[in-house]
Design an enzyme around this catalytic site. Structure first.
Site, PDB file in Angstrom:
ATOM      1  N   CYS A   1     -84.853 -27.505  12.111  1.00  0.00           N
ATOM      2  CA  CYS A   1     -86.154 -27.812  12.702  1.00  0.00           C
ATOM      3  C   CYS A   1     -86.978 -28.639  11.722  1.00  0.00           C
ATOM      4  O   CYS A   1     -87.121 -28.275  10.556  1.00  0.00           O
ATOM      5  CB  CYS A   1     -86.869 -26.507  13.045  1.00  0.00           C
ATOM      6  SG  CYS A   1     -88.543 -26.750  13.683  1.00  0.00           S
TER       7      CYS A   1
ATOM      8  N   CYS B   1     -87.838 -23.988  18.874  1.00  0.00           N
ATOM      9  CA  CYS B   1     -87.449 -23.274  17.664  1.00  0.00           C
ATOM     10  C   CYS B   1     -88.065 -21.873  17.750  1.00  0.00           C
ATOM     11  O   CYS B   1     -89.258 -21.733  18.037  1.00  0.00           O
ATOM     12  CB  CYS B   1     -87.976 -24.011  16.434  1.00  0.00           C
ATOM     13  SG  CYS B   1     -87.763 -23.092  14.897  1.00  0.00           S
TER      14      CYS B   1
ATOM     15  N   CYS C   1     -79.861 -30.802  24.848  1.00  0.00           N
ATOM     16  CA  CYS C   1     -80.268 -32.201  24.719  1.00  0.00           C
ATOM     17  C   CYS C   1     -81.545 -32.232  23.871  1.00  0.00           C
ATOM     18  O   CYS C   1     -82.628 -31.906  24.359  1.00  0.00           O
ATOM     19  CB  CYS C   1     -80.492 -32.764  26.118  1.00  0.00           C
ATOM     20  SG  CYS C   1     -80.699 -34.541  26.178  1.00  0.00           S
TER      21      CYS C   1
ATOM     22  N   CYS D   1     -91.055 -21.373  14.816  1.00  0.00           N
ATOM     23  CA  CYS D   1     -92.365 -22.052  14.833  1.00  0.00           C
ATOM     24  C   CYS D   1     -92.776 -22.502  16.225  1.00  0.00           C
ATOM     25  O   CYS D   1     -93.842 -23.081  16.392  1.00  0.00           O
ATOM     26  CB  CYS D   1     -92.369 -23.232  13.869  1.00  0.00           C
ATOM     27  SG  CYS D   1     -91.329 -24.612  14.407  1.00  0.00           S
TER      28      CYS D   1
ATOM     29  N   CYS E   1     -90.150 -26.347  10.470  1.00  0.00           N
ATOM     30  CA  CYS E   1     -90.078 -25.147   9.618  1.00  0.00           C
ATOM     31  C   CYS E   1     -88.769 -24.995   8.853  1.00  0.00           C
ATOM     32  O   CYS E   1     -88.638 -24.079   8.052  1.00  0.00           O
ATOM     33  CB  CYS E   1     -90.336 -23.898  10.446  1.00  0.00           C
ATOM     34  SG  CYS E   1     -89.016 -23.509  11.626  1.00  0.00           S
TER      35      CYS E   1
END
Length: 147
Positions: free
Chosen positions: A61, A110, A133, A113, A64
């Site tokens: 991510c 995610c 995707c 976060c 984070c």
């Protein structure tokens, strides 16, 4: 990071929800990364830096650092976005219904976060038949040698 009985990392991150005001996210992210991850935007197809990335490594991510996908599960979907058939650990992502743009889709965020990553569809390859995707702007790639 959690570890299995042999001491190897499982890919699952010990998740403590990260919450920041938009002003902090804006300082940390580029304008495109902020729009995609914090405002649920989408980059144009075939423009993201990871759409054609074929290197071996891990995708995390951008907000984070939570590890999300392994390049071993990336495949060419022909959609113009990096696509994966499974996350590195199901606990690292969450899905929710996205009813925007006049259609119903499963949005992927995610888990740590709540940054918008993209969408998941049921038209991917075996064994999961899923297509995660993702937006390149939501991800950071680390070559396996450095991971």
């Amino acid at each position: 990071m959690q570890f299995d009985g042999t001491g190897k990392p499982t890919g699952v991150v010990d998740l403590e929800l990260i919450v920041k005001p938009d002003a902090e996210w804006r300082k940390q992210l580029t304008a495109e990364q902020f729009e995609v991850t914090r405002k649920e935007g989408t980059e144009r197809p075939f423009t993201g830096k990871y759409a054609n990335n074929h290197a071996d490594g891990l995708y995390s991510c951008i907000c984070c650092g939570t590890v999300l996908f392994d390049s071993k599960t990336k495949f060419e979907s022909g959609t113009g976005w990096p696509s994966f058939w499974i996350p590195i650990a199901k606990e690292n992502v969450v899905s929710k219904v996205d009813a925007s743009l006049g259609m119903i889709r499963d949005e992927v965020e995610c888990a740590r976060c709540r940054g918008h990553l993209g969408h998941v569809f049921d038209d991917g390859p075996a064994p999961t038949h899923l297509r995660y995707c993702m937006n390149s702007a939501s991800l950071n790639f680390t070559p396996r040698a450095k991971a």
